[in-house]
Every structure is written in C-alpha cells, then in structure tokens.
Design an enzyme around this catalytic site. Structure first.
Site, PDB file in Angstrom:
ATOM      1  N   ASN A   1      47.829  41.522 -39.491  1.00  0.00           N
ATOM      2  CA  ASN A   1      48.783  40.978 -40.456  1.00  0.00           C
ATOM      3  C   ASN A   1      49.518  39.829 -39.762  1.00  0.00           C
ATOM      4  O   ASN A   1      50.395  40.060 -38.934  1.00  0.00           O
ATOM      5  CB  ASN A   1      49.759  42.093 -40.867  1.00  0.00           C
ATOM      6  CG  ASN A   1      50.864  41.598 -41.765  1.00  0.00           C
ATOM      7  OD1 ASN A   1      50.833  40.461 -42.244  1.00  0.00           O
ATOM      8  ND2 ASN A   1      51.852  42.450 -41.999  1.00  0.00           N
ATOM      9  N   TRP A   2      49.133  38.616 -40.109  1.00  0.00           N
ATOM     10  CA  TRP A   2      49.725  37.442 -39.438  1.00  0.00           C
ATOM     11  C   TRP A   2      51.143  37.152 -39.934  1.00  0.00           C
ATOM     12  O   TRP A   2      51.823  36.304 -39.393  1.00  0.00           O
ATOM     13  CB  TRP A   2      48.837  36.209 -39.654  1.00  0.00           C
ATOM     14  CG  TRP A   2      47.486  36.285 -38.988  1.00  0.00           C
ATOM     15  CD1 TRP A   2      46.962  37.351 -38.302  1.00  0.00           C
ATOM     16  CD2 TRP A   2      46.474  35.267 -38.958  1.00  0.00           C
ATOM     17  NE1 TRP A   2      45.699  37.053 -37.856  1.00  0.00           N
ATOM     18  CE2 TRP A   2      45.367  35.781 -38.247  1.00  0.00           C
ATOM     19  CE3 TRP A   2      46.389  33.970 -39.477  1.00  0.00           C
ATOM     20  CZ2 TRP A   2      44.201  35.044 -38.033  1.00  0.00           C
ATOM     21  CZ3 TRP A   2      45.230  33.231 -39.277  1.00  0.00           C
ATOM     22  CH2 TRP A   2      44.147  33.760 -38.550  1.00  0.00           C
ATOM     23  N   LYS A   3      51.528  37.816 -41.008  1.00  0.00           N
ATOM     24  CA  LYS A   3      52.855  37.614 -41.611  1.00  0.00           C
ATOM     25  C   LYS A   3      53.105  36.125 -41.867  1.00  0.00           C
ATOM     26  O   LYS A   3      52.169  35.384 -42.158  1.00  0.00           O
ATOM     27  CB  LYS A   3      53.948  38.235 -40.733  1.00  0.00           C
ATOM     28  CG  LYS A   3      53.659  39.692 -40.387  1.00  0.00           C
ATOM     29  CD  LYS A   3      54.860  40.405 -39.857  1.00  0.00           C
ATOM     30  CE  LYS A   3      54.452  41.785 -39.380  1.00  0.00           C
ATOM     31  NZ  LYS A   3      55.588  42.617 -39.027  1.00  0.00           N
TER      32      LYS A   3
ATOM     33  N   HIS B   1      54.113  46.519 -48.028  1.00  0.00           N
ATOM     34  CA  HIS B   1      54.556  46.471 -46.631  1.00  0.00           C
ATOM     35  C   HIS B   1      56.071  46.668 -46.603  1.00  0.00           C
ATOM     36  O   HIS B   1      56.770  46.221 -47.518  1.00  0.00           O
ATOM     37  CB  HIS B   1      54.162  45.120 -46.027  1.00  0.00           C
ATOM     38  CG  HIS B   1      54.382  45.054 -44.548  1.00  0.00           C
ATOM     39  ND1 HIS B   1      55.625  44.863 -43.996  1.00  0.00           N
ATOM     40  CD2 HIS B   1      53.517  45.187 -43.506  1.00  0.00           C
ATOM     41  CE1 HIS B   1      55.517  44.876 -42.673  1.00  0.00           C
ATOM     42  NE2 HIS B   1      54.249  45.070 -42.360  1.00  0.00           N
TER      43      HIS B   1
ATOM     44  N   GLU C   1      58.312  45.192 -45.135  1.00  0.00           N
ATOM     45  CA  GLU C   1      59.081  43.945 -45.246  1.00  0.00           C
ATOM     46  C   GLU C   1      59.161  43.483 -46.700  1.00  0.00           C
ATOM     47  O   GLU C   1      60.155  42.877 -47.110  1.00  0.00           O
ATOM     48  CB  GLU C   1      58.466  42.871 -44.329  1.00  0.00           C
ATOM     49  CG  GLU C   1      58.762  43.192 -42.864  1.00  0.00           C
ATOM     50  CD  GLU C   1      57.738  42.696 -41.868  1.00  0.00           C
ATOM     51  OE1 GLU C   1      56.912  41.823 -42.213  1.00  0.00           O
ATOM     52  OE2 GLU C   1      57.764  43.176 -40.718  1.00  0.00           O
TER      53      GLU C   1
ATOM     54  N   GLU D   1      53.086  53.167 -41.583  1.00  0.00           N
ATOM     55  CA  GLU D   1      53.832  52.276 -40.695  1.00  0.00           C
ATOM     56  C   GLU D   1      55.295  52.702 -40.652  1.00  0.00           C
ATOM     57  O   GLU D   1      56.085  52.327 -41.541  1.00  0.00           O
ATOM     58  CB  GLU D   1      53.752  50.836 -41.207  1.00  0.00           C
ATOM     59  CG  GLU D   1      52.364  50.280 -41.256  1.00  0.00           C
ATOM     60  CD  GLU D   1      52.369  48.763 -41.125  1.00  0.00           C
ATOM     61  OE1 GLU D   1      51.721  48.269 -40.205  1.00  0.00           O
ATOM     62  OE2 GLU D   1      53.045  48.091 -41.915  1.00  0.00           O
TER      63      GLU D   1
ATOM     64  N   GLY E   1      57.313  45.876 -35.047  1.00  0.00           N
ATOM     65  CA  GLY E   1      57.854  44.741 -34.305  1.00  0.00           C
ATOM     66  C   GLY E   1      58.902  45.117 -33.271  1.00  0.00           C
ATOM     67  O   GLY E   1      59.625  44.253 -32.770  1.00  0.00           O
TER      68      GLY E   1
ATOM     69  N   SER F   1      53.729  48.354 -33.776  1.00  0.00           N
ATOM     70  CA  SER F   1      53.660  48.029 -32.342  1.00  0.00           C
ATOM     71  C   SER F   1      52.367  48.507 -31.670  1.00  0.00           C
ATOM     72  O   SER F   1      52.388  48.950 -30.526  1.00  0.00           O
ATOM     73  CB  SER F   1      54.892  48.580 -31.611  1.00  0.00           C
ATOM     74  OG  SER F   1      56.056  47.952 -32.107  1.00  0.00           O
TER      75      SER F   1
ATOM     76  N   GLY G   1      50.516  43.828 -36.348  1.00  0.00           N
ATOM     77  CA  GLY G   1      51.311  42.629 -36.640  1.00  0.00           C
ATOM     78  C   GLY G   1      51.292  41.678 -35.463  1.00  0.00           C
ATOM     79  O   GLY G   1      50.355  40.910 -35.260  1.00  0.00           O
ATOM     80  N   GLY G   2      52.324  41.751 -34.641  1.00  0.00           N
ATOM     81  CA  GLY G   2      52.503  40.810 -33.526  1.00  0.00           C
ATOM     82  C   GLY G   2      51.253  40.563 -32.691  1.00  0.00           C
ATOM     83  O   GLY G   2      50.887  39.407 -32.418  1.00  0.00           O
TER      84      GLY G   2
HETATM   85  C1  PEP Z   1      53.137  45.238 -39.312  1.00  0.00           C
HETATM   86  O1  PEP Z   1      54.030  44.495 -39.660  1.00  0.00           O
HETATM   87  O2  PEP Z   1      52.297  45.613 -40.153  1.00  0.00           O
HETATM   88  C2  PEP Z   1      53.102  45.674 -37.926  1.00  0.00           C
HETATM   89  C3  PEP Z   1      52.492  46.780 -37.659  1.00  0.00           C
HETATM   90  O3  PEP Z   1      53.744  44.882 -37.011  1.00  0.00           O
HETATM   91  P1  PEP Z   1      53.782  45.084 -35.394  1.00  0.00           P
HETATM   92  O4  PEP Z   1      52.386  45.410 -34.963  1.00  0.00           O
HETATM   93  O5  PEP Z   1      54.261  43.776 -34.869  1.00  0.00           O
HETATM   94  O6  PEP Z   1      54.708  46.209 -35.144  1.00  0.00           O
END
Ligand code: PEP
Length: 247
Positions: free
Chosen positions: A8-10, A95, A97, A165, A171, A210, A231-232
């Site tokens: 997920n590049w957000k 998600h 967010e 999640e 994050g 994470s 994500g990150g």
């Molecule tokens: C996400 O936003 O779906 C996610 C899992 O982010 P991160 O891996 O950065 O925690």
C-alpha cells in the site's frame, strides 16, 4: 494457500518514484520463483503508469479505495469500473486511515465491496482495533462488528481478501504478537463461515501493521496468516522484495 503480499503506497511519491519503484520490482520479478502473489497499490494518478511499467510481469495492481456506485456526480471519487479499466484487479477498502480521515462506516465499506465485486475487482477489506479498544479488551468485539458489517454476505471466497490491521501497529514500528495475530485471524476465519459459507477457508486473511523484512517470516508463518498488507516497507523495492521472499 498461496500467500498474497500487498504493498500500500498510500499518498507517497511522484511520477519518477512510481516509475522507479515499479521498474525495480519488475526487474526483481523477472525469472524469480516466489512462493506468493505480489500486488502494489499506488496512488490513483500513477495507476496507469504503474500498470504500464509492470506489463508483462505477474505483479498485480490495485486501488486504495473506490466509490460504491458507478459513473455519476461524485467529484473526487473513483468508480470500481475505472480501476478495472486501468488495469487493477484488487482494491483496498475500509483502511483505518479511510475510516478515521473520512469517517467511513462499515455499511459504506460493504457497499464499496459490492461495487468492487460487480466491477470484477477483488476487495481487500481492512479491519482492526484502535489502541484504546485493545486496552479495553474489545479487540474481538470490534473485529466481529467490522467483519460482519463490512463484508457482503455470499461473496465468492476466492475473490475476497480480509486484512487484519491493528490501528496501533500501522506505521508505528509496533506489531501484534504472533499469539494475538493467531487469535484474531482464527476469529476472522470463524466469522467468515457465516458470511461466505463452505469456502471460508479459501479467503485470504492478511496481517498488516509494521511488517518489515525482519519480522515478516515469523508473522507469515502463523496459522491463518495468508499474506501481508505492507505500508512503509512497500516503498522500498528491496524491503518489499525481502518480505515477499519470506512468504
Ligand atoms: C498499512 O497502512 O496498511 C500498513 C500496514 O502500514 P505500515 O506497514 O507502514 O504499518
């Protein structure tokens, strides 16, 4: 079941970043024998560019959201059919967010999942408790409410993905313990029986929060963990690839 590793590049990067990240993944994928499926979900403006950059590879593309209806007066929104049209096969829905920044409700997420399914996309429906809910011992109740409220009844199991999640793990560098992940994923699997029936064991349940190269193997080896939503670490081709190799 074959794992799915989804990036997920957000809302990150510009044209050159999208092009070079997609190019780096495509180069790694050539001739590689991964034991998982790979998916990237770039920001909307770069979907077509990434689709083009990944053409001929087996890396799938997905959107990060879609609207619950077809064409119409919905300024700023994107229809599921449009995502399909530019080469997407998946879409992330609900998600945390989106739930917190746009007050998305379970009912809205479910309507989006129906629209995605109608357009031929595989929805990745996200669920997860906040830190406050976790501390109040409400994790399983929150998950049950979100799963039952956000997933349409009667979906084809092989065309549905659920992502657990925990909001406090996104994050933050903190992850759920393997024991917590096993407990929540087992509960999601149990709830899915009531929603998709017999095929519930075919639904892929991803863990997200994470996930990094150094914790991926342990998380991905737990019961009912059928992949990861990243994500990150998905913004770094090397890290994302290392996670895929852990599956
Ligand atoms: C996400 O936003 O779906 C996610 C899992 O982010 P991160 O891996 O950065 O925690």
């Amino acid at each position: 079941m074959r794992a799915l590793i989804a990036g997920n590049w957000k809302m990150n990067g510009l044209t050159e970043d999208a092009r070079s990240l997609a190019g780096a993944l495509k180069a790694r994928a050539e001739g590689a024998q991964l034991a998982c499926d790979l998916l990237v979900c770039p920001p909307f403006p770069y979907l077509a560019l990434v689709a083009q950059a990944l053409a001929g590879s087996r890396i799938a593309i997905g959107g990060q959201d879609c609207h619950s209806t077809g064409n119409g007066a919905h300024t700023g929104d994107t229809a599921a059919a449009m995502l399909r049209d530019v080469g997407c096969s998946y879409v992330i829905l609900g998600h945390s967010e989106r739930r917190s920044n746009h007050q998305e409700t379970d009912a809205q997420v479910r309507a989006k999942a129906e629209a995605a399914m109608t357009a031929g996309l595989v929805p990745i429906v996200c669920v997860g408790e906040t830190e406050k809910e976790r501390n109040a011992d409400q994790t399983l109740a929150v998950i049950a409410r979100q799963v039952k409220g956000s997933i349409p009844v009667g979906m084809e199991a092989a065309r549905l993905v659920v992502a657990y999640e925990p909001v406090w793990a996104i994050g933050t560098g903190r992850t759920a313990t393997p024991a917590d992940v096993v407990k929540v994923h087992a509960e999601i699997r149990r709830l899915l029986v009531g929603l998709v029936g017999e095929g519930a064991e075919k639904v892929r349940i991803l863990y997200g929060g994470s996930v990094k190269p150094d914790n991926a193997r342990e998380l991905l080896s737990q019961a009912n963990v059928d992949g990861a939503l990243v994500g990150g670490a998905s913004l770094d081709a090397e890290a994302f690839w290392a996670i895929a190799e852990s599956a």
